[in-house]
Design a protein around this motif. Structure first.
Motif, PDB file in Angstrom:
ATOM      1  N   MET A   1     -57.401  11.681 -12.368  1.00  0.00           N
ATOM      2  CA  MET A   1     -56.066  12.205 -12.692  1.00  0.00           C
ATOM      3  C   MET A   1     -55.073  11.059 -12.800  1.00  0.00           C
ATOM      4  O   MET A   1     -55.052  10.147 -11.973  1.00  0.00           O
ATOM      5  CB  MET A   1     -55.614  13.206 -11.619  1.00  0.00           C
ATOM      6  N   ALA A   2     -54.217  11.069 -13.835  1.00  0.00           N
ATOM      7  CA  ALA A   2     -53.236  10.008 -14.045  1.00  0.00           C
ATOM      8  C   ALA A   2     -52.155  10.069 -12.971  1.00  0.00           C
ATOM      9  O   ALA A   2     -51.868  11.127 -12.408  1.00  0.00           O
ATOM     10  CB  ALA A   2     -52.614  10.147 -15.424  1.00  0.00           C
ATOM     11  N   ASP A   3     -51.578   8.921 -12.686  1.00  0.00           N
ATOM     12  CA  ASP A   3     -50.472   8.878 -11.737  1.00  0.00           C
ATOM     13  C   ASP A   3     -49.311   9.718 -12.283  1.00  0.00           C
ATOM     14  O   ASP A   3     -49.113   9.795 -13.496  1.00  0.00           O
ATOM     15  CB  ASP A   3     -49.993   7.439 -11.552  1.00  0.00           C
ATOM     16  N   PRO A   4     -48.546  10.334 -11.392  1.00  0.00           N
ATOM     17  CA  PRO A   4     -47.419  11.141 -11.866  1.00  0.00           C
ATOM     18  C   PRO A   4     -46.361  10.278 -12.536  1.00  0.00           C
ATOM     19  O   PRO A   4     -46.229   9.090 -12.248  1.00  0.00           O
ATOM     20  CB  PRO A   4     -46.881  11.789 -10.580  1.00  0.00           C
ATOM     21  N   ILE A   5     -45.623  10.887 -13.440  1.00  0.00           N
ATOM     22  CA  ILE A   5     -44.455  10.235 -14.034  1.00  0.00           C
ATOM     23  C   ILE A   5     -43.334  10.278 -13.000  1.00  0.00           C
ATOM     24  O   ILE A   5     -43.036  11.332 -12.434  1.00  0.00           O
ATOM     25  CB  ILE A   5     -44.013  10.956 -15.314  1.00  0.00           C
ATOM     26  N   ILE A   6     -42.727   9.139 -12.742  1.00  0.00           N
ATOM     27  CA  ILE A   6     -41.649   9.051 -11.756  1.00  0.00           C
ATOM     28  C   ILE A   6     -40.325   8.855 -12.486  1.00  0.00           C
ATOM     29  O   ILE A   6     -40.189   7.962 -13.321  1.00  0.00           O
ATOM     30  CB  ILE A   6     -41.886   7.909 -10.760  1.00  0.00           C
ATOM     31  N   ILE A   7     -39.357   9.705 -12.168  1.00  0.00           N
ATOM     32  CA  ILE A   7     -38.010   9.597 -12.722  1.00  0.00           C
ATOM     33  C   ILE A   7     -37.066   9.164 -11.603  1.00  0.00           C
ATOM     34  O   ILE A   7     -36.980   9.832 -10.567  1.00  0.00           O
ATOM     35  CB  ILE A   7     -37.528  10.943 -13.307  1.00  0.00           C
ATOM     36  N   ALA A   8     -36.401   8.040 -11.783  1.00  0.00           N
ATOM     37  CA  ALA A   8     -35.429   7.555 -10.798  1.00  0.00           C
ATOM     38  C   ALA A   8     -34.059   8.141 -11.108  1.00  0.00           C
ATOM     39  O   ALA A   8     -33.583   8.050 -12.240  1.00  0.00           O
ATOM     40  CB  ALA A   8     -35.366   6.029 -10.825  1.00  0.00           C
ATOM     41  N   VAL A   9     -33.455   8.761 -10.113  1.00  0.00           N
ATOM     42  CA  VAL A   9     -32.116   9.335 -10.290  1.00  0.00           C
ATOM     43  C   VAL A   9     -31.171   8.702  -9.283  1.00  0.00           C
ATOM     44  O   VAL A   9     -31.576   8.305  -8.194  1.00  0.00           O
ATOM     45  CB  VAL A   9     -32.125  10.878 -10.140  1.00  0.00           C
ATOM     46  N   PRO A  10     -29.889   8.584  -9.634  1.00  0.00           N
ATOM     47  CA  PRO A  10     -28.945   7.862  -8.781  1.00  0.00           C
ATOM     48  C   PRO A  10     -28.285   8.755  -7.739  1.00  0.00           C
ATOM     49  O   PRO A  10     -27.944   9.902  -8.003  1.00  0.00           O
ATOM     50  CB  PRO A  10     -27.905   7.361  -9.771  1.00  0.00           C
ATOM     51  N   LYS A  11     -28.093   8.199  -6.572  1.00  0.00           N
ATOM     52  CA  LYS A  11     -27.230   8.857  -5.604  1.00  0.00           C
ATOM     53  C   LYS A  11     -25.807   8.782  -6.126  1.00  0.00           C
ATOM     54  O   LYS A  11     -25.461   7.892  -6.894  1.00  0.00           O
ATOM     55  CB  LYS A  11     -27.304   8.139  -4.253  1.00  0.00           C
ATOM     56  N   GLY A  12     -24.969   9.712  -5.725  1.00  0.00           N
ATOM     57  CA  GLY A  12     -23.561   9.599  -6.080  1.00  0.00           C
ATOM     58  C   GLY A  12     -23.118  10.469  -7.223  1.00  0.00           C
ATOM     59  O   GLY A  12     -23.692  11.523  -7.498  1.00  0.00           O
ATOM     60  N   ARG A  13     -22.111   9.994  -7.938  1.00  0.00           N
ATOM     61  CA  ARG A  13     -21.321  10.829  -8.847  1.00  0.00           C
ATOM     62  C   ARG A  13     -22.122  11.405 -10.006  1.00  0.00           C
ATOM     63  O   ARG A  13     -21.851  12.508 -10.450  1.00  0.00           O
ATOM     64  CB  ARG A  13     -20.130  10.040  -9.390  1.00  0.00           C
ATOM     65  N   ILE A  14     -23.104  10.648 -10.519  1.00  0.00           N
ATOM     66  CA  ILE A  14     -23.838  11.128 -11.691  1.00  0.00           C
ATOM     67  C   ILE A  14     -24.813  12.241 -11.332  1.00  0.00           C
ATOM     68  O   ILE A  14     -25.076  13.141 -12.141  1.00  0.00           O
ATOM     69  CB  ILE A  14     -24.592   9.960 -12.367  1.00  0.00           C
TER      70      ILE A  14
END
Length: 222
Positions: A1-14
């Motif tokens: 099984m392929a590694d999962p796709i990781i999405i980095a999201v920012p803490k804070g206002r966005i």
């Protein structure tokens, strides 16, 4: 099984604006993501092959540029500061609108003309962006790197001017500062690691397309 796709999201206002957009794109984090007491930084989503990491806004670009995450959401201010060649920014999300501006004490601004500057001392968390901006105008910029509380710098004599993100301008006003020059308008972007996009296009391209559609729908509804 392929590694999962990781999405980095920012803490804070966005983040508050990004989560509904991700949901419209079909990506919903596990309930623990909304737990204010949770110390976790990586979270599963409703998609078994997609997970989220929540990091500081400036670190989103670094995680994605170095391939630790394949995608991310970050302000264009961060992209301009780091200018990573490894990043591709295919979607303007139309959220997180603000600007990078030069500000100074109101009493100084009353008799000041930015067009006459030849040398400036500036406190900022954007030293690279700031230097490039002033170099293009033939102005020598001495940058004092700070990570926050920029408005204190003129008050305490650290620098006469600051370069910082401005939204409403309320924080500047409360500290006796005024904008005197806008360096760049800012909005949040979806970013992708170029190498990952080439190697895992079948997994990443549908996410990019879904987020693009979600952003278009949000813009149309606005």
């Amino acid at each position: 099984m392929a590694d999962p796709i990781i999405i980095a999201v920012p803490k804070g206002r966005i983040l508050d604006e990004a989560l509904p957009l991700l949901a419209r794109a079909g990506i919903v984090p596990e309930p623990a993501f909304g737990d204010k007491n949770s110390r976790a930084l990586r979270f599963a989503t409703n998609l078994p092959d997609v997970s989220l990491i929540r990091v500081r806004a400036f670190d989103v670009a670094t995680f994605v540029a170095h391939g630790a995450a394949q995608l991310g959401i970050v302000g264009s201010d961060v992209l301009m500061e780091f200018d990573y060649s490894e990043l591709y920014a295919p979607v303007d999300l139309g959220i997180g609108h603000c600007r990078v501006s030069v500000a100074e004490p109101a009493e100084m601004a009353a008799g000041d003309d930015p067009r006459a500057w030849s040398h400036v001392r500036v406190a900022t968390k954007y030293p690279a962006l700031t230097r490039r901006h002033f170099e293009a105008r033939g102005v020598q910029a001495e940058c004092v790197k700070l990570s926050g509380a920029m408005e204190l710098a003129p008050l305490l004599g650290l620098s006469s001017r600051i370069v910082d993100l401005v939204s409403s301008g309320r924080t500047l006003k409360e500290n006796g500062l005024v904008e005197v020059e806008v360096i760049a308008e800012v909005s949040a972007r979806l970013i992708v690691n170029r190498a990952a996009f080439k190697m895992r296009a079948a997994a990443i391209a549908p996410i990019v397309d879904a987020v693009r559609r979600a952003a278009s729908l949000s813009e149309a509804a606005a």
